[in-house]
Enzyme design. Structure first.
Site, short mmCIF file in Angstrom:
data_model
loop_
_atom_site.label_atom_id
_atom_site.label_comp_id
_atom_site.label_asym_id
_atom_site.label_seq_id
_atom_site.Cartn_x
_atom_site.Cartn_y
_atom_site.Cartn_z
N PRO A 239 0.82 -1.18 -0.09
CG PRO A 239 -0.08 -1.12 2.26
CD PRO A 239 0.70 -1.75 1.52
CG ASP A 415 4.88 -1.15 2.92
OD1 ASP A 415 3.83 -1.08 3.19
OD2 ASP A 415 5.59 -2.28 2.98
CG HIS A 416 -0.41 3.69 5.01
ND1 HIS A 416 -0.13 3.80 6.47
CD2 HIS A 416 -0.89 4.71 4.63
CE1 HIS A 416 -0.76 4.85 6.78
NE2 HIS A 416 -1.27 5.49 5.71
NE ARG A 417 2.80 -3.88 3.72
CZ ARG A 417 3.44 -5.06 2.78
NH1 ARG A 417 2.61 -5.94 2.90
NH2 ARG A 417 4.40 -4.77 2.28
#
Length: 443
Positions: A239, A415-417
């Site tokens: 994401p 990376d939104h994680r």
């Protein structure tokens, strides 16, 4: 064939640097091998005599297959058939009569004879393929006697078994009508298009028509295939989100001019604006260590070292050489390493460990005239910085006066994680502070 990169499955033998019968020493270059990422020199693993060469220049070989034999004292080369002799042996095997157990059962034979014409030949492969998909553990389709008698390469037979293609219904385009892997895959596409079973299936995408003299169809290199694969793997499951800042690059330009007027050495030794950016990116990651991380299923891995990836454009695509433990390197050392790695990357003279790994990457297209852009993350890294060119624009100073200023755009793909917006903003705030105060990068 050695595994020279983390994604390598096969290699192309570009050139032999030694010939059969030559004495070689451990570490001496034997050949040049093209992987999915670069053309690299392959060194002999031991001392001895190059007794056998199994793969000629231009040949493609799977990782782990034999390509040569270096004989040590008292050793003998293992017996291995030459490719031509091997083909003759395979052809002889194909002509041998099949065992009675391989003959179809009477009931099956009768069923085949009474089957409608449209269900024979290629259509029979559809039924076989469907039957195989119902198995929890798919197995290779049992070879029919008529298939055993046709001329087909071993790879073609294996692919036919995997795809459920009836070899007896395939027309070979190889020497003496031999069926090749391409023939099998073409037949499989015909099957999936619904030929023979009356089912409605999606049509296989036809190749783009190329008009002679107007266009050219260029086959993908191993590197370009991996780039395509990795980008899909990145943008699909990772994401992405993007944060952009504008840097006041005036102090950077002044520092650059000061170094120049101080009698900086040869061109190759000059500190560039990109060198300042690389050093600042590393120092900012040390100040905000949580961004120097990657996502690993049920955990976030935070790295102790900052292994900096530097994107380098080459003829076939893109490489990202890595500066290891960059947090321990000075500005001058980072500048020297970046130039050396870029030079060897463009000349395809890198070692596998020099472009594997990396905790994040910096990609700079400013030298190519790009104002700003967004880059795609290189998994499993947590972010990548996209750096644009330094541009002169009118700006308003602290006294509300319009003046000429230098600005540089930097976009952080996250990376939104691993990285949230606030964490990314914290990192970019530190990066801006360092770049607008370049003296901090030289201590």
């Amino acid at each position: 064939m050695p595994k020279l990169s983390d994604t390598m499955t096969e290699g192309t033998l570009v050139a032999w640097k030694k010939k059969k019968g030559d004495q070689v020493s451990a570490g001496e270059v034997l050949a040049e091998i093209e992987t999915d990422k670069a053309t690299m020199e392959w060194e002999s693993p031991e001392d001895g005599t190059l007794t056998e060469i199994y793969v000629q220049e231009g040949g493609k070989v799977n990782v782990g297959d034999k390509i040569a034999f270096v004989r040590g004292q008292g050793e003998e080369a293992p017996k291995q058939e030459a490719p031509e002799q091997k083909k003759k042996s395979e052809a002889a095997e194909e002509k041998k009569p099949q065992a009675e157990t391989e003959k179809p059962a009477p009931a099956e034979a009768a069923k085949k004879e009474t089957a409608p014409p449209q269900q024979q030949g290629v259509g029979a492969a559809v039924s076989t393929a469907r039957a195989e998909t119902t198995q929890q553990k798919p197995q290779a389709r049992e070879q029919k006697p008529e298939e055993a008698r046709v001329k087909a390469s071993p790879v073609a037979r294996r692919i036919a078994a995997e795809l459920g293609v009836d070899l007896s219904a395939v027309k070979g385009t190889g020497p003496d009508g031999r069926i090749t892997e391409t023939d099998v895959r073409a037949a499989a596409k015909t099957v999936t298009a619904g030929v023979g079973d009356g089912a409605t299936k999606p049509q296989a995408k036809a190749p783009i028509a190329v008009k002679p003299g107007e266009s050219a169809r260029i086959q993908l290199s191993g590197m370009r295939k991996i780039i395509a694969q990795r980008l899909v793997e990145s943008l699909g499951p990772v994401p992405h989100f993007y944060l952009t800042i504008d840097i006041n690059a005036g102090p950077l330009m002044e520092a650059r001019e000061e170094l120049k007027s101080a009698g900086e050495g040869a061109d190759a030794a000059k500190i560039t604006v990109n060198d300042f950016v690389l050093k600042a990116a590393v120092m900012a990651a040390v100040k905000v260590p949580r961004v120097n991380a990657s996502f690993d299923n049920d955990a976030i891995v935070q790295y102790a070292d900052v292994d900096l990836g530097v994107a380098v454009a080459i003829e076939d695509g893109l490489l990202t050489p890595v500066i290891r433990a960059a947090q321990d390197k000075t500005l001058r050392e980072i500048s020297s390493l970046a130039k050396d790695l870029a030079h060897r990357a463009r000349n395809k003279r890198m070692k596998p460990e020099e472009f594997q790994g990396g905790t994040f990457t910096v990609s700079n297209l400013g030298g190519m005239g790009i104002d700003s852009f967004s880059a795609v993350i290189n998994p499993p890294q947590g972010f990548i910085l996209a750096v644009g060119k330094v541009t002169k624009i009118p700006v308003v100073d602290d006294c509300d006066q319009v003046m000429v200023g230098h600005r540089m755009s930097i976009t952080m793909s996250c990376d939104h994680r691993v990285i949230d917006g606030a964490l990314g903003a914290e990192y970019l705030k530190e990066l801006r502070h360092l770049l607008e105060n370049p003296a901090l990068l030289m201590v």
